[in-house]
Scaffold this active site. Structure first.
Site, PDB file in Angstrom:
ATOM      1  N   LYS A  23     -10.934  -9.787   0.119  1.00  0.00           N
ATOM      2  CA  LYS A  23     -11.099 -11.022   1.143  1.00  0.00           C
ATOM      3  C   LYS A  23      -9.622 -11.385   1.184  1.00  0.00           C
ATOM      4  CE  LYS A  23     -11.373 -12.624  -3.287  1.00  0.00           C
ATOM      5  NZ  LYS A  23     -12.543 -11.613  -4.766  1.00  0.00           N
ATOM      6  N   ARG A  98     -13.228 -19.878  -8.069  1.00  0.00           N
ATOM      7  CA  ARG A  98     -14.078 -19.140  -8.256  1.00  0.00           C
ATOM      8  C   ARG A  98     -15.183 -19.673  -9.911  1.00  0.00           C
ATOM      9  NH1 ARG A  98      -9.684 -14.541  -7.861  1.00  0.00           N
ATOM     10  NH2 ARG A  98     -10.370 -12.471  -8.721  1.00  0.00           N
ATOM     11  N   ARG A 137      -7.378   2.031  -5.966  1.00  0.00           N
ATOM     12  CA  ARG A 137      -5.382   1.644  -5.202  1.00  0.00           C
ATOM     13  C   ARG A 137      -4.955   1.254  -6.255  1.00  0.00           C
ATOM     14  NH1 ARG A 137      -6.563  -5.039  -4.016  1.00  0.00           N
ATOM     15  NH2 ARG A 137      -6.965  -4.778  -6.561  1.00  0.00           N
ATOM     16  N   ARG A 170      -2.736  -1.225 -10.292  1.00  0.00           N
ATOM     17  CA  ARG A 170      -2.513  -2.748 -11.460  1.00  0.00           C
ATOM     18  C   ARG A 170      -3.219  -2.454 -13.016  1.00  0.00           C
ATOM     19  NH1 ARG A 170      -4.879  -7.424  -7.289  1.00  0.00           N
ATOM     20  NH2 ARG A 170      -5.774  -8.528  -8.999  1.00  0.00           N
ATOM     21  N   ARG A 181     -14.078  -7.494 -15.308  1.00  0.00           N
ATOM     22  CA  ARG A 181     -14.271  -8.416 -13.463  1.00  0.00           C
ATOM     23  C   ARG A 181     -15.582  -8.847 -12.982  1.00  0.00           C
ATOM     24  NH1 ARG A 181      -9.019  -6.373 -10.659  1.00  0.00           N
ATOM     25  NH2 ARG A 181      -9.164  -7.708  -8.586  1.00  0.00           N
TER      26      ARG A 181
HETATM   27  P1  AMP Z   1      -7.703 -11.199  -7.584  1.00  0.00           P
HETATM   28  O1  AMP Z   1      -6.241 -10.674  -7.347  1.00  0.00           O
HETATM   29  O2  AMP Z   1      -7.375 -12.717  -7.091  1.00  0.00           O
HETATM   30  O3  AMP Z   1      -8.296 -10.307  -8.428  1.00  0.00           O
HETATM   31  O4  AMP Z   1      -7.124 -12.682  -9.120  1.00  0.00           O
HETATM   32  C1  AMP Z   1      -6.263 -11.299 -10.182  1.00  0.00           C
HETATM   33  C2  AMP Z   1      -7.141 -12.157 -11.422  1.00  0.00           C
HETATM   34  O5  AMP Z   1      -6.017 -13.736 -10.978  1.00  0.00           O
HETATM   35  C3  AMP Z   1      -7.931 -12.595 -12.005  1.00  0.00           C
HETATM   36  O6  AMP Z   1      -8.516 -11.577 -12.741  1.00  0.00           O
HETATM   37  C4  AMP Z   1      -7.769 -13.710 -12.918  1.00  0.00           C
HETATM   38  O7  AMP Z   1      -7.277 -13.329 -14.430  1.00  0.00           O
HETATM   39  C5  AMP Z   1      -6.852 -14.622 -12.170  1.00  0.00           C
HETATM   40  N1  AMP Z   1      -7.471 -15.674 -11.037  1.00  0.00           N
HETATM   41  C6  AMP Z   1      -6.990 -15.135  -9.780  1.00  0.00           C
HETATM   42  N2  AMP Z   1      -7.724 -16.366  -8.620  1.00  0.00           N
HETATM   43  C7  AMP Z   1      -7.987 -17.042  -9.963  1.00  0.00           C
HETATM   44  C8  AMP Z   1      -9.033 -17.903 -10.080  1.00  0.00           C
HETATM   45  N3  AMP Z   1      -9.155 -19.114  -8.925  1.00  0.00           N
HETATM   46  N4  AMP Z   1      -9.716 -18.808 -11.399  1.00  0.00           N
HETATM   47  C9  AMP Z   1      -9.455 -18.985 -12.680  1.00  0.00           C
HETATM   48  N5  AMP Z   1      -8.625 -17.723 -12.630  1.00  0.00           N
HETATM   49  C10 AMP Z   1      -8.550 -16.770 -11.218  1.00  0.00           C
END
Ligand code: AMP
Length: 227
Positions: A23, A98, A137, A170, A181
């Site tokens: 995404k 989310r 990654r 990461r 996750r």
């Molecule tokens: P991402 O890079 O989108 O995978 O986000 C990394 C981490 O940030 C996720 O595993 C969550 O811990 C936190 N995070 C990102 N977006 C959200 C969201 N909308 N609600 C809650 N936690 C979020």
């Protein structure tokens, strides 16, 4: 990637999908193509964490464990971001909402502003492919460039081709955290798909293809879906 996208009218889009579905890549491409704001809650939270803000400190533990950050914190952050002048008409939300409470909060923000979502796009990718994408990654610790050991390798596996910086994994791309996750995704985010399905606004795209092919389908979907 010469596929056309519809630049007419506002775009207020939500991109949904499991971690590793691409995404972020698609949102970035589309935002660049249309010259609109890309709001990635994951990137914003990582910036807060790097700067050591109060929000960043509160979010860090959740992120490290592969859990979601509490709704109220993320909702406030998004509300503040999309109320800025550069987001007055158009934006792409990547990684938000989310949870169903986040989706409801977004609806009420929009309602207050007299606006609606124009597109809700879901990128589907099978679990095995997600694990391969995420655990292999690598990110440059200096310039932030993103590499992949199989699909987009830097010449040396631990050094960035772009700037020579060190390549790192990461914390949350380690296998045990990726599994967490994905569990969180199934428990909290899959119901968000049903939320938008019930409203009849969800467009589904097969994300298990090259970024170019996915972008072509995305562009077609945006032209088909009435805004
Ligand atoms: P991402 O890079 O989108 O995978 O986000 C990394 C981490 O940030 C996720 O595993 C969550 O811990 C936190 N995070 C990102 N977006 C959200 C969201 N909308 N609600 C809650 N936690 C979020």
């Amino acid at each position: 990637m010469g596929a056309p996208v519809s630049p007419e009218g506002a775009i207020r889009a939500v991109f949904l999908g499991p971690p590793g579905a691409g995404k972020g890549t698609q949102a970035k491409l589309l935002a660049e193509r249309l010259g609109i704001v890309h709001v990635s809650t994951g990137d914003m939270l990582r910036e807060h964490r790097a700067e050591g803000t109060k929000l960043g400190l509160e979010a860090a533990g959740h992120m490290k464990r592969g859990e979601l950050v509490p709704d109220d914190l993320v909702v406030k952050m998004v509300e503040e971001r999309i109320s800025r002048p550069d987001a007055a008409e158009s934006w792409i939300l990547d990684g938000f909402p989310r949870t169903v409470p986040q989706a409801r909060a977004l609806d009420s923000m929009l309602e207050k502003a007299g606006k609606t979502l124009t597109h809700v796009v879901y990128f589907g990718v099978p679990r095995g492919e997600l694990i391969r994408r995420l655990t292999r990654r690598r990110t440059c610790g200096s310039c932030g460039a993103i590499w992949h050991l199989d699909f987009h390798p830097s010449r040396e596996p631990d050094r960035c081709d772009r700037c020579g910086g060190p390549l790192e994994q990461r914390d949350d791309d380690r296998l045990e955290v990726v599994e967490r996750r994905l569990q969180e995704y199934a428990r909290l985010t899959e119901p968000v798909l049903d939320y938008y399905r019930a409203k009849g606004t969800l467009v589904e795209i097969d994300g298990a293809r090259s970024p170019e092919d996915v972008f072509a389908s995305l562009s077609e979907a945006l032209e088909r879906t009435p805004s």
